[in-house]
Design a protein around this motif. Structure first.
Motif, mmCIF file in Angstrom:
data_model
loop_
_atom_site.group_PDB
_atom_site.id
_atom_site.type_symbol
_atom_site.label_atom_id
_atom_site.label_comp_id
_atom_site.label_asym_id
_atom_site.label_seq_id
_atom_site.Cartn_x
_atom_site.Cartn_y
_atom_site.Cartn_z
ATOM 1 N N GLY A 73 0.206 33.961 17.320
ATOM 2 C CA GLY A 73 1.661 33.908 17.336
ATOM 3 C C GLY A 73 2.261 32.605 17.818
ATOM 4 O O GLY A 73 3.394 32.587 18.281
ATOM 5 N N GLU A 74 1.512 31.511 17.694
ATOM 6 C CA GLU A 74 2.025 30.207 18.093
ATOM 7 C C GLU A 74 1.710 29.161 17.039
ATOM 8 O O GLU A 74 0.737 29.279 16.300
ATOM 9 C CB GLU A 74 1.404 29.752 19.426
ATOM 10 N N ARG A 75 2.548 28.144 16.981
ATOM 11 C CA ARG A 75 2.266 26.938 16.221
ATOM 12 C C ARG A 75 2.083 25.845 17.248
ATOM 13 O O ARG A 75 2.961 25.609 18.087
ATOM 14 C CB ARG A 75 3.407 26.582 15.270
ATOM 15 N N ASP A 99 -0.583 26.558 12.574
ATOM 16 C CA ASP A 99 -0.222 27.935 12.907
ATOM 17 C C ASP A 99 -1.470 28.652 13.404
ATOM 18 O O ASP A 99 -2.553 28.506 12.830
ATOM 19 C CB ASP A 99 0.340 28.646 11.677
ATOM 20 N N ASP A 129 5.575 19.877 15.968
ATOM 21 C CA ASP A 129 5.193 18.821 15.027
ATOM 22 C C ASP A 129 5.860 17.496 15.402
ATOM 23 O O ASP A 129 5.206 16.445 15.422
ATOM 24 C CB ASP A 129 5.570 19.216 13.593
ATOM 25 N N ASP A 169 10.645 23.259 20.987
ATOM 26 C CA ASP A 169 11.183 23.876 19.782
ATOM 27 C C ASP A 169 10.552 23.326 18.512
ATOM 28 O O ASP A 169 10.563 23.979 17.475
ATOM 29 C CB ASP A 169 12.707 23.760 19.724
ATOM 30 N N ASP A 170 9.963 22.116 18.556
ATOM 31 C CA ASP A 170 9.368 21.506 17.366
ATOM 32 C C ASP A 170 8.067 20.787 17.737
ATOM 33 O O ASP A 170 8.064 19.579 17.991
ATOM 34 C CB ASP A 170 10.360 20.532 16.728
ATOM 35 N N ALA A 178 4.960 26.079 20.047
ATOM 36 C CA ALA A 178 6.151 26.922 19.971
ATOM 37 C C ALA A 178 5.694 28.316 19.589
ATOM 38 O O ALA A 178 4.756 28.469 18.794
ATOM 39 C CB ALA A 178 7.137 26.391 18.926
ATOM 40 N N ARG A 179 6.328 29.296 20.151
ATOM 41 C CA ARG A 179 6.012 30.665 19.756
ATOM 42 C C ARG A 179 6.588 30.907 18.366
ATOM 43 O O ARG A 179 7.755 30.630 18.116
ATOM 44 C CB ARG A 179 6.568 31.652 20.769
ATOM 45 N N SER A 180 5.745 31.416 17.470
ATOM 46 C CA SER A 180 6.184 31.667 16.100
ATOM 47 C C SER A 180 6.365 33.152 15.811
ATOM 48 O O SER A 180 6.993 33.519 14.826
ATOM 49 C CB SER A 180 5.199 31.049 15.107
ATOM 50 N N GLU A 181 5.802 34.000 16.671
ATOM 51 C CA GLU A 181 5.938 35.455 16.544
ATOM 52 C C GLU A 181 6.009 36.052 17.937
ATOM 53 O O GLU A 181 5.370 35.557 18.854
ATOM 54 C CB GLU A 181 4.714 36.070 15.860
ATOM 55 N N TYR A 235 5.738 23.984 25.972
ATOM 56 C CA TYR A 235 6.382 24.740 24.903
ATOM 57 C C TYR A 235 7.681 24.045 24.536
ATOM 58 O O TYR A 235 8.495 23.728 25.404
ATOM 59 C CB TYR A 235 6.608 26.190 25.320
#
Length: 141
Positions: A104-106, A100, A81, A78-79, A122-125, A76
């Motif tokens: 809840g993750e990208r 995505d 991509d 922060d970015d 990364a967790r997106s939600e 995990y």
């Protein structure tokens, strides 16, 4: 019994190459490195942020895996991509593009040049477990 530490040890065909790859891809720092009498790496501990993992050269006792998939390392960041791009630039191969996901993750999955698959995400939600289950079941029937 108290668990004091847990980290993966990845068996690779070129431990020093793997250390360079992980330093470039993840900003990992080499914490410690030990070799046998012939110079083969028997333990190299790496750290990136709070994450720890080790690599060692393959030998008769611990052969290198034939390909990604025997172990999937979840990382995990922060970015995702940027990390995936750095891995590919260093010789990694995309298994699943970063995208995505409904849970809840990208994230995506990249095979490193040493036979291991890395899920970078990364967790997106912030979702509760019931919502993750509901979305996952709906997305992957």
């Amino acid at each position: 019994m108290t668990v004091q530490q847990l980290y993966p040890r990845l068996v690779v065909s070129d431990a020093d190459g793997a250390v360079r790859f992980y330093a470039a891809a993840f900003g990992a720092e080499l914490v410690e490195r030990y070799t046998d009498g012939s110079g083969r790496v028997v333990h190299a501990l790496l750290r990136a942020g709070d994450a720890l993992w080790a690599v060692k050269d393959a030998d008769d006792t611990d052969p290198a895996p034939a390909g990604p998939g025997a172990v999937i390392v979840a990382l995990y960041v922060d970015d995702p991509d940027a990390v995936a791009a750095a891995m590919v630039a260093g010789g990694g191969r995309v298994l699943f593009e970063v995208a995505d996901h409904p849970y809840g993750e990208r994230g995506g999955r990249i095979a490193d040049p040493y036979g291991h698959a890395w899920m970078v995400a990364a967790r997106s939600e912030e979702l509760d477990p019931e919502e993750v289950q509901r979305r996952t079941a709906a997305a992957y029937p």
